[in-house]
Design an enzyme around this catalytic site. Sequence first.
Site: not given
Length: 764
Positions: A63, A468, A659
Amino acid sequence: MIRDNGLERFYERRTAYAERPEDTYVSGAQRFEIYEDPDLLAEFSDLSGEHRRMRLLLGGVTCAACTWLIETSLQRLPGVSAASVNLSQGRLDIEIVEGAIRPSEVFAAVAALGYQVSPWHSNAQRDQAASEYRTDLRRLAVAGIGMMQVGMFAIALHAGDFQGMSEEYQRLLRLFSLLVTGFVVAFSARGFFESAWRHLRHGMLVMDLPVALAIGLAFTASCVATFRGGGDVYFDSVVMFTFLLLLARFIEKRLRYRDALAWQDAERALPDAAQVQRGGIWLSVPRKDIVAGDLLRIRRGDTLPVDGSVSRGTSAVREDSFNGESLPRTVQPGDAVYAGTHNLDDTFELCASGAYAQSRLAALQRFIDRARLEKPAIARLADRVASVFIAAVLLATSVTALIWWQVDSSRALWVAVSVLVISCPCALSLATPAGLASAAARLRRNAILVHGENALEALARVDYAIFDKTGTLTSGAFRIAECVLLDDGVSEDLVLALASTLQEHSNHPIASAFDSAERREVTDISYRVGAGLEGRFSHRPLRMGSRDFCRAIAPGLPEAPQRSGYWVALCAEDRPLAWFALRDEPRTEALGMLQQLRREGVETELLTGDASRHGRELGEALGFSRVETGMQPEDKLARLTTLQRAGHRVLMVGDGLNDAPVLKGADVSIAVAGATDLARAQADFVVLDGNLGQILTIRSVAAGCHRIIRQNFAWALAYNSIGIPIAALGLVPPWAAAVGMSLSSLLVVANAARLRRTPTARTR
């Protein structure tokens, strides 16, 4: 060992007896001194000036609290400049001052915290993830089977209370329940105790602490009641509590690991070896041994292993990895080329500018890693809030026990257990995961995958969207938009047939636009690198391609029309035949989706690697408030950072490798159907059917998810605010507290399940 493995000939070959080691146990930093070997150290670290950066693989990190513990502890060590843990990949990136601290001491410091540590390798990460998955599944299975078995015993005991079951049978059922529950606590709930103790030793309160206390006290008190032969037992509550918590954590962890395993290192797509000239001879050399100045031979179809410049030959390379544009770039001597791009046409020689670590593709990977580290982490805020809540719960439990010890010492333990159980943050911890899980299931029915843990909650507050162009707003497939005939003696069908026949022999992206036309008899077809195609039709030369290439046989070819499109000429000898305009048209649903986003108060912006006029024209036609063309990955990431620093919550929609850094760095990100594997791995959402209208569906579900999560938190806090005082007054027995805790959790889950039944949101 030698004898059992059939290696008795060892005794015939040895010439001396080996010395017996004085001590076979090695502890501390000595265990890890092997990693200080220069060759081995170079595999997972690099030295830059006085600083060495190392990448290590961690095991047992569960965690955000674990990441805090490791980072804080390491940053306190002299000689450590920086330490950052990537939770989803179980990876530690650490920077040390060379000579101030040894690498083996870093390994030993991590191991001393109770975590497994080894050098980072992709295969090791996958093996470790698979091992942890099997362990978690076994613990969950044992808890589930134990819950069913102890539940049957509990039903029999409760029924016996009404029907007069004899005492010896009650004692027998309790004893069997104790044995099964003891195994579940020792095996399945072990992680709660280990995590609570590990963090408690370093002064940190986590949700595992009240969980461990509740399980431990309830089990201990039930054991005491069993052996004394009187009092209530809560073995069924213990195993049910353990199973529910393990189930929630198992699902959450699998989502994280699925992202980590899906993320494919871009370096793996590169060739393992390349043709390198050494001593005037072409040799196959491992990619990692390529250095600056090496001369490489790049054949047609090869992926470039390193950055460099063309020294001999001409060709065309496809660079959509970097500029998002599917059209290849013609290269000739002196032009720069980059690792990860593809050679489409002819063999050329490349002079390497450096090793892969200095390439643009490696830099792109570092951009992704940096974006991971900088992405806002809502989980850290939740942990800080939980620490205060847990401290308050422990304080309330202690005060209750002290007061009841003075009032009625025989009830002090059970009342304290009731307070601890009823206040256990199970419902609070399930409030967000339950809502996200239901929303994710709902989106999956709409062909949308959810990767980001906090993206649904964050998407409801997005006020800025970046898109994009190629492959995202457009289909990425060219089509013939216009055919301008230049000779009255030919028909459009003829020029299309001739063009289609020529393009059959090309692997250029525009060739697919001519697939549907019929064919004609064209002979001697060949491809001219960076120019076009030529052949012979009716014994006359025929060319298709750039203006200059076609003018060589048809000087009368006029300029291409001044209209939008990618223009390609077709000429016969001394006869210009036609100009073809090819376009990558926007998706039909793009305009409606963008208009709806703007109506909802979201500002839109287009960032594209396409530097042509078409990119700006498309952006203006779709109504973007800002259009930037010719953008490199680092430019997009810089623009994203600027918007976030200005206070915007940014959505990024893209599909290409270029991207990926922006997709990971954005507050929320969406990848469309044709996205690369790397882009999919970085995105919070993946739209499988390619319908941009699904963005509106995601926003609708996100708004519902945000509302459900707030309701769940309100209920969990209200439940604890009411339940704790009642339990502290001794009005709630432990069994009722366990039931109340379970019902509270079930209510949270049931409320979240309403998202699954909500009618499908609109799409355009």
